[in-house]
Design a protein around this motif. Structure first.
Motif, PDB file in Angstrom:
ATOM      1  N   GLN A  49      -3.539   3.501  -0.039  1.00  0.00           N
ATOM      2  CA  GLN A  49      -3.947   3.446  -1.528  1.00  0.00           C
ATOM      3  C   GLN A  49      -3.217   2.197  -2.099  1.00  0.00           C
TER       4      GLN A  49
ATOM      5  N   VAL B 162      -7.688  -8.863  -8.444  1.00  0.00           N
ATOM      6  CA  VAL B 162      -8.920  -9.547  -8.851  1.00  0.00           C
ATOM      7  C   VAL B 162      -8.912 -10.929  -9.162  1.00  0.00           C
TER       8      VAL B 162
ATOM      9  N   ALA C 285     -11.975  -4.403   3.886  1.00  0.00           N
ATOM     10  CA  ALA C 285     -11.988  -3.585   2.652  1.00  0.00           C
ATOM     11  C   ALA C 285     -11.664  -4.300   1.468  1.00  0.00           C
ATOM     12  N   LEU C 286     -10.549  -5.090   1.456  1.00  0.00           N
ATOM     13  CA  LEU C 286     -10.087  -5.705   0.496  1.00  0.00           C
ATOM     14  C   LEU C 286     -11.131  -6.847  -0.109  1.00  0.00           C
ATOM     15  N   HIS C 287     -11.737  -7.634   1.030  1.00  0.00           N
ATOM     16  CA  HIS C 287     -12.734  -8.575   0.606  1.00  0.00           C
ATOM     17  C   HIS C 287     -13.993  -8.025   0.076  1.00  0.00           C
ATOM     18  N   ALA C 288     -14.340  -6.691   0.415  1.00  0.00           N
ATOM     19  CA  ALA C 288     -15.535  -5.908  -0.133  1.00  0.00           C
ATOM     20  C   ALA C 288     -15.238  -5.686  -1.892  1.00  0.00           C
ATOM     21  N   PHE C 289     -13.859  -5.404  -1.998  1.00  0.00           N
ATOM     22  CA  PHE C 289     -13.622  -5.122  -3.406  1.00  0.00           C
ATOM     23  C   PHE C 289     -13.376  -6.485  -4.081  1.00  0.00           C
ATOM     24  N   SER C 290     -12.680  -7.379  -3.669  1.00  0.00           N
ATOM     25  CA  SER C 290     -12.353  -8.519  -4.329  1.00  0.00           C
ATOM     26  C   SER C 290     -12.342  -9.889  -3.360  1.00  0.00           C
TER      27      SER C 290
ATOM     28  N   SER D 198       0.894  -1.090  -0.032  1.00  0.00           N
ATOM     29  CA  SER D 198      -0.155   0.076   0.089  1.00  0.00           C
ATOM     30  C   SER D 198       0.885   1.250   0.083  1.00  0.00           C
TER      31      SER D 198
ATOM     32  N   ASP E 269      -5.751  -4.487 -12.280  1.00  0.00           N
ATOM     33  CA  ASP E 269      -6.734  -5.755 -11.778  1.00  0.00           C
ATOM     34  C   ASP E 269      -5.899  -6.998 -10.988  1.00  0.00           C
TER      35      ASP E 269
ATOM     36  N   LEU F 172      -6.666   1.623  -7.232  1.00  0.00           N
ATOM     37  CA  LEU F 172      -7.552   0.411  -7.308  1.00  0.00           C
ATOM     38  C   LEU F 172      -8.678   0.525  -6.153  1.00  0.00           C
ATOM     39  N   THR F 173      -8.193   0.444  -5.012  1.00  0.00           N
ATOM     40  CA  THR F 173      -8.851   0.771  -3.687  1.00  0.00           C
ATOM     41  C   THR F 173      -8.127   1.220  -2.494  1.00  0.00           C
TER      42      THR F 173
END
Length: 829
Positions: free
Chosen positions: A150, A160, A184-189, A125, A157, A136-137
């Motif tokens: 960040q 993903v 947060a990462l799990h919600a994104f991917s 990050s 990707d 990305l997230t």
């Protein structure tokens, strides 16, 4: 502790004066040969209690092995990261993984772990805004001085996928930050497995329960590993007690100002200098070479200008790993060297024995547009320093040179202006050498990677007995290398873990005249059945994937099937159906090692990845099906193209795929022999001594067996049967398409049942189906053959091979497959 940053004598100052204590619970990990750290690491050896004036978190755990606040032997820092990586590898159990390091503290540590486990990719990050990269997230860190993280991978990707994600931090205090990041990462991917790795784990029982609850909430497993665990005992009133301490004295000033010089270090444009925009597995070797080249330039400058003086390499914020590696190379070359980094976090400085932060520097952030100050602590040889014997005494006589390693965004006027890093360090009397490393622009880096030269395919008759237009082999020719080993010796080495099966080759078994005659009979009897299955699976592929397909067979069992599918599509189709001249390649896939990534690079460069159809001969228990899916996910996660992992096979008796010609467990003639029915090409080889970066996996061309080659006879016999089955193909295709093709993995379940009933240690020793049983008898150490019917016609060759090798055949009427081959466990014999 030999080589550690500090060896405190007696009780730490914060414990003695404020009651802040560190309690040890347990040590983990094993010291590997050459380790500079002791076998068992106690909490007191890994961290020392420090302080900060932050009501959110008043204590600071100062690591003695991270190289953050304390000048540390770089070999100690690398050893700590390697030890942590070994623990991660145990938890992963051989699975590929992606690694994420937390900025700023663990960017270097995360890179150490990624390199140690040979991760498919590493990203850390960042708190730096980069115009050339897309974010990305991100996620927030509650107690930190700089809270926003960040993720700016290139390609964007990289996350993903469902690969295990290893998150690396220097410490886990409560774990709240890590859980926030995982959520947060799990919600994104979403993914199914997370591993949180830290040098120390200081969670209490309630914190550990929170991890279990979070895992249940996300439907994922969350494992944690650390070098040592314990907990911090915070006395009541600690925040007020620290507030009442004297104001710290920062930026010491010497009688005579030190010198300042500057050097530009070389760095290739195609190699990432750190993990801010991602480091791929394919970058690791080039990174190592680039470090060596940069170190040569740095060492020459130090020898010319500061000969004989010790060095402290200062990394700047997130750029940690590359300076660490430079420091380690300096140390290995004989220069007394220590390593540490700047930071965004203010800490309390106190010049008292037993306190880890004896002096401190506050300076203007060199990056333009940054208002918050930056910090550096100690940056000198301490009287309490414990390194190699006598080192502290030697250093007392000579002040170290401070080598500040930065990238271009930090190479600004603010760096050398009043109140900047160079200014405050030289004011303290230190001689400073600023080493600037060119940073990789993420867009340029991606373009450079895409332009990397790739090897060319091999073709017959120079390689293999198939015609040049039948198949392009994405392999390296190892025909002149002696790779064969006695079957028994090879089996023992594989099962003991000394060697991987793909590093060598078995001696090619050449059956007698009776067996070769049997092959002719089998081929004649099954030609139409094979032709119908070939036509069915080929038409199913075109019906579901379109006319513009590229066949990519998994060498070598898939290669004859790929050739036959290509022949059917080109000249065997029914009335009104266009002839399709589709490309056909053969690539290597290795169990536990994945698919050839260089071959995938070649395919992605020459074809639309969505048009690629992977082909194999048959399924057993489905291990290769799993391997292909995971390998393609890993390739994509590491920045490669997205390929469709749906495997097309001639026969699917294991119910592992959706695209097949039949699910019958019948004898496929190409399974009866080795290379002499597969274009005279060996099994594929993946051996680090023979296959270098940027090269395809290897294989041999057995030219000397040309007299026994029946590869073309197989192809021509089955192709000749296309006319006889052409009218039956539409009905067979419709029957397959209308059936429930959902993989049920019943084959794997039956293998597990046999493994348990026969007391077999691993499912890898159970090979189901006619094809797999045949291969056990041809090239492994067989123990037992199980058959459903004692005199089944399709097992005649198996009975011949078993008799020739003295292998008993046992009848099991309710066997899920028509037969199974069991490999001998040579570790128990």
């Amino acid at each position: 502790m030999s080589g550690a940053a500090l060896d405190f004598v007696g009780i730490p100052w914060a414990t003695k004066n404020l009651g802040l204590r560190l309690h040890h619970q347990e040590s983990y990990g094993v010291a590997q040969p050459g380790s500079v750290l002791p076998a068992d690491l106690a909490i007191a050896e890994l961290i020392q209690p420090g302080l900060r004036r932050n009501p959110k978190r008043v204590h600071l755990l100062v690591s003695t092995v991270l190289g953050k606040h304390l000048p540390t032997d770089p070999r100690v820092v690398l050893d700590g990261g390697n030890r942590l990586g070994d623990l991660v590898r145990e938890v992963l159990g051989g699975r590929e993984a992606l690694v994420l390091g937390f900025a700023e503290t663990a960017t270097g540590l995360g890179h150490c772990v990624a390199a140690r486990i040979d991760a498919v990719g590493y990203l850390h990050s960042t708190r730096r805004d980069v115009d050339a990269a897309d974010t990305l997230t991100g996620f927030e860190e509650g107690h930190s001085h700089a809270t926003s993280h960040q993720l700016q991978p290139m390609p964007a990707d990289i996350f993903v996928n469902d690969l295990p994600l290893v998150l690396v931090d220097d410490e886990i205090s409560t774990g709240a930050t890590a859980l926030d990041a995982i959520r947060a990462l799990h919600a994104f991917s979403p993914r199914s497995h997370y591993v949180l790795a830290s040098l120390v784990d200081m969670r209490l029982a309630a914190d550990r329960t929170a991890f279990e609850q979070a895992a249940a909430e996300l439907g994922a497993s969350i494992d944690t590993v650390c070098l040592a665990s314990g907990h911090t005992v915070l006395p009541a009133g600690l925040v007020d007690a620290v507030a009442e301490l004297p104001e710290p004295e920062l930026n010491p000033v010497a009688v005579q100002r030190g010198s300042f010089t500057k050097i530009d270090l070389p760095w290739p444009a195609a190699v990432p200098e750190g993990g801010r925009h991602g480091v791929l597995r394919s970058d690791f070797t080039a990174f190592d070479a680039a470090v060596g080249a940069a170190n040569e330039v740095l060492r020459e400058r130090l020898d010319a200008e500061f000969a004989g003086r010790p060095v402290i390499v200062l990394a700047h914020e997130e750029l940690m790993y590359l300076p660490l590696r430079l420091a380690a190379e300096l140390a290995d070359s004989g220069t007394p060297t220590r390593y540490q980094t700047t930071t965004r976090s203010p800490a309390y400085v106190l010049d008292e024995p037993g306190y880890p932060l004896r002096r401190g520097f506050r300076f203007t952030a060199p990056e333009s547009g940054q208002e918050q100050p930056r910090y550096l602590y100690n940056a000198h040889w301490s009287a309490e320093f414990s390194g190699q014997p006598g080192e502290a005494v030697q250093r007392a006589a000579v002040d170290p040179v401070l080598v500040v390693v930065i990238d271009p965004p930090a190479d600004t006027e603010e760096l050398v202006a009043g109140g900047g890093l160079v200014d405050v360090l030289t004011a303290s009397g230190a001689d400073v050498l600023v080493a600037v490393l060119p940073g990789a622009d993420p867009r340029t880096l991606h373009a450079e990677r895409s332009a990397t030269a790739l090897p060319e395919p091999l073709h017959g008759p120079e390689f293999g007995s198939y015609a040049a237009d039948e198949v392009s082999w994405l392999l390296k020719d190892l025909s002149d290398v002696d790779l064969e080993a006695d079957v028994a010796v090879r089996e023992r080495r594989i099962q003991s873990g000394v060697a991987h099966y793909a590093e060598s080759l078995p001696i090619e078994y050449q059956p007698d005249a009776a067996y070769r005659s049997l092959f002719d009979e089998v081929l004649a009897d099954s030609a139409e059945r094979l032709a119908l299955a070939v036509a069915t699976v080929a038409e199913l592929v075109v019906a579901e994937r379109g006319d513009d397909v590229v066949l990519v067979s998994l060498a070598r069992a898939g290669t004859p099937i790929g050739v036959l599918m290509r022949r059917w599509l080109k000249s065997g189709r029914g009335p009104g159906q266009p002839s399709l001249d589709v490309p056909h390649y053969a690539v290597s896939i290795v169990r536990d090692r994945g698919i050839d990534a260089v071959a995938l690079d070649y395919l992605a460069r020459h074809h639309d990845p969505s048009s690629i159809v992977f082909v194999d001969g048959w399924t057993g228990k489905g291990a290769i099906t799993h391997e292909l899916t995971e390998a393609l996910d890993a390739y994509h996660a590491a920045g490669g193209a997205r390929f469709n992992g749906e495997l097309a096979v001639l026969a699917d008796p294991g119910h592992c795929v959706r695209t097949y010609g039949t699910r019958d467990d019948f004898l496929i003639a190409s399974a009866c022999l080795n290379s002499t029915v597969s274009g005279l090409v060996s099994r594929t080889v993946l051996n680090d001594t023979l296959i270098g970066p940027g090269e395809f996996h290897g294989a041999k061309f057995y030219r000397e067996l040309a007299g026994d080659d029946v590869s073309l006879r197989l192809l021509d016999t089955v192709s000749a049967a296309f006319a006889a089955v052409r009218d039956r193909v539409p009905a067979e295709l419709a029957a397959v398409r209308d059936s429930d093709r959902t993989p049920t993995w019943t084959g794997w379940a039956s293998v597990e049942q046999v493994r348990a009933e026969y007391g077999i240690a691993s499912v890898n020793f159970v090979k189901p189906g006619v094809g797999e049983t045949t291969r056990v008898l041809l090239r492994r150490m067989p123990w037992l053959v199980l058959v459903r019917e004692v005199e089944a016609p399709e097992h005649a060759h198996i009975r011949l091979l078993a008799a020739a090798r003295g292998v008993p055949v046992e009848v099991v009427p309710d066997l899920a497959y028509s037969c199974m081959g069991l490999i001998k466990d040579v570790q128990q014999t």
